[in-house]
Every structure is written in structure tokens, then in C-alpha cells.
Scaffold this motif. Structure first.
Motif, short mmCIF file in Angstrom:
data_model
loop_
_atom_site.label_atom_id
_atom_site.label_comp_id
_atom_site.label_asym_id
_atom_site.label_seq_id
_atom_site.Cartn_x
_atom_site.Cartn_y
_atom_site.Cartn_z
N ASP A 68 2.49 1.27 3.49
CA ASP A 68 3.77 0.57 3.60
C ASP A 68 4.90 1.44 3.05
N ALA A 69 4.56 2.42 2.22
CA ALA A 69 5.52 3.33 1.60
C ALA A 69 4.75 4.56 1.12
N ALA A 70 5.52 5.57 0.64
CA ALA A 70 4.87 6.81 0.19
C ALA A 70 5.64 7.42 -0.97
N ILE A 71 4.90 8.11 -1.83
CA ILE A 71 5.49 8.91 -2.90
C ILE A 71 5.00 10.34 -2.71
N LYS B 135 0.85 -1.19 0.00
CA LYS B 135 0.00 0.00 0.00
C LYS B 135 0.89 1.24 0.00
N ILE B 136 0.66 2.10 -1.01
CA ILE B 136 1.50 3.28 -1.21
C ILE B 136 0.67 4.54 -1.04
N PHE B 137 1.02 5.37 -0.05
CA PHE B 137 0.35 6.66 0.11
C PHE B 137 0.91 7.62 -0.92
N ILE B 138 0.02 8.34 -1.58
CA ILE B 138 0.45 9.32 -2.59
C ILE B 138 0.17 10.74 -2.07
N SER C 121 12.17 11.20 -16.40
CA SER C 121 13.03 10.91 -15.25
C SER C 121 12.21 10.61 -14.00
N VAL C 122 11.16 11.42 -13.76
CA VAL C 122 10.30 11.21 -12.59
C VAL C 122 9.60 9.86 -12.67
N VAL C 123 9.05 9.53 -13.83
CA VAL C 123 8.38 8.24 -13.99
C VAL C 123 9.38 7.11 -13.76
N GLY C 124 10.60 7.26 -14.27
CA GLY C 124 11.64 6.26 -14.05
C GLY C 124 11.99 6.10 -12.58
N GLN C 125 12.08 7.20 -11.85
CA GLN C 125 12.37 7.14 -10.42
C GLN C 125 11.25 6.43 -9.67
N ILE C 126 10.01 6.75 -10.03
CA ILE C 126 8.86 6.12 -9.38
C ILE C 126 8.84 4.63 -9.67
N LYS C 127 9.10 4.25 -10.92
CA LYS C 127 9.13 2.85 -11.31
C LYS C 127 10.21 2.11 -10.52
N GLU C 128 11.39 2.67 -10.47
CA GLU C 128 12.51 2.03 -9.76
C GLU C 128 12.19 1.88 -8.27
N PHE C 129 11.60 2.92 -7.67
CA PHE C 129 11.23 2.89 -6.24
C PHE C 129 10.21 1.79 -5.98
N LEU C 130 9.15 1.76 -6.80
CA LEU C 130 8.09 0.77 -6.60
C LEU C 130 8.57 -0.65 -6.84
N GLU C 131 9.41 -0.85 -7.85
CA GLU C 131 9.95 -2.19 -8.10
C GLU C 131 10.87 -2.62 -6.96
N GLY C 132 11.57 -1.68 -6.34
CA GLY C 132 12.45 -2.01 -5.23
C GLY C 132 11.73 -2.39 -3.96
N LEU C 133 10.44 -2.13 -3.88
CA LEU C 133 9.66 -2.46 -2.69
C LEU C 133 9.26 -3.92 -2.62
N LYS C 134 9.27 -4.60 -3.75
CA LYS C 134 8.82 -5.99 -3.78
C LYS C 134 9.85 -6.82 -3.15
N ILE D 146 8.49 4.88 7.12
CA ILE D 146 8.25 4.00 5.98
C ILE D 146 9.11 4.47 4.81
N PRO D 147 9.43 3.57 3.87
CA PRO D 147 10.18 4.01 2.69
C PRO D 147 9.38 5.07 1.94
N SER D 148 10.09 6.10 1.49
CA SER D 148 9.39 7.15 0.74
C SER D 148 10.29 7.67 -0.36
N LEU D 149 9.64 8.14 -1.40
CA LEU D 149 10.31 8.75 -2.53
C LEU D 149 9.77 10.17 -2.67
N THR D 150 10.67 11.14 -2.71
CA THR D 150 10.27 12.53 -2.91
C THR D 150 10.80 12.97 -4.26
N VAL D 151 9.90 13.42 -5.11
CA VAL D 151 10.27 13.90 -6.44
C VAL D 151 9.69 15.31 -6.61
#
Length: 144
Positions: free
Chosen positions: A82-85, A2-5, A131-144, A115-120
Motif C-alpha cells: 500500500d506504500a513504500a519506504i 502493508k509497507i514495502f521496505i 530525523s530519519v526516524v521522525g520522517q518515517i514516523k510522520e509518514f507512517l502515521e499519515g497513512l492511517k 503508491i505513497p512512498s518515502l525516500t530517505v
């Protein structure tokens, strides 16, 4: 996961989180619950006593009611996440960004949870958007 946006009503972040296989936690579901409540006289203008009590859990009585109201909706989502963007400096049509004090409190609550979070930062052109979409993709894939 579950990712808080943040902003919580950003359809773009909601869609990206969903596309990469996670459950987005945004403002849409809690607002829908309130609109569908039969005890509301004029949804979504009214609040229930439960909303007031929930808001006081996250911010004191001296905090403006608009902030407490937002935190009554978003606080439980942050607790569930579980994480946030977090998207910084978005334009006003990107999501609910009109109250910087609410935004600061949301970011504080996320940091406090640990919790793990990504700030863009909101992209200004196509290259930054990629670049932002790539960062979000990498962050979300790293959570699995």
C-alpha cells in the motif's frame, strides 16, 4: 497497511514499520518459504521454474539472472504494498544493497505503481538518525 521496505532485508526498517502499527513487506518471508520448500535440493541455492517465470514478468530475458531472481521475490511484494519506504545510500551491512540495477528497478516499480512512498538517505550521525526516524514516523502515521 502493508509497507514495502527497501532494502527489503533491512531489519531496522522492518522493525520501525512494525512499531508504528503497519505490516512490513520485506524479503524475509519469501526467502523462508523457499528454504522450507521440500522440492528444493539445496536451499536457497536453487530456484524453481516458477521463480524463473515470475522474474520474467518484471524483467526481460536479457536482464542478468540475479536481477530477475531478486525481482521474482520482491515484485509480488511491491504489487501487494500500500506504500513504500526507500533508504538511499545505506552501507553494505544495512541490507541487500549489492546490485544497483536491482535497486533502480525496484524504485521504478514503486513509482510506476503510484503508491505513497518515502525516500530517505541513510543517516551519517545521531542527529540525522533521529530525523530519519521522525520522517518515517510522520509518514507512517499519515497513512492511517
Amino acid at each position: 497497511m502493508k509497507i514495502f521496505i527497501d532494502p527489503p532485508n533491512s531489519l531496522i526498517l522492518f522493525d520501525l514499520v512494525e512499531r508504528f502499527g503497519h505490516e512490513p513487506l520485506g524479503a524475509m518471508a519469501p526467502i523462508q518459504e523457499r528454504i522450507d520448500m521440500t522440492e528444493m535440493d539445496m536451499p536457497p541455492m536453487n530456484v524453481t521454474l516458477d521463480d524463473v517465470i515470475k522474474g520474467l514478468k518484471y524483467a526481460g530475458i536479457e536482464v542478468p539472472s540475479g536481477i530477475r531472481g531478486r525481482l521474482a521475490l520482491w515484485g509480488p511484494l511491491i504489487e501487494e504494498a500500500d506504500a513504500a519506504i526507500i533508504m538511499l545510500d545505506p552501507p553494505f551491512n544495512f541490507g541487500c544493497v549489492g546490485c544497483e540495477r536491482s535497486n533502480e528497478m525496484v524504485r521504478y516499480m514503486i513509482r510506476r505503481r503510484g503508491i505513497p512512498s518515502l525516500t530517505v538517505t541513510y543517516p551519517e550521525d545521531e542527529e540525522e538518525a533521529k530525523s530519519v526516524v521522525g520522517q518515517i514516523k510522520e509518514f507512517l502515521e499519515g497513512l492511517k
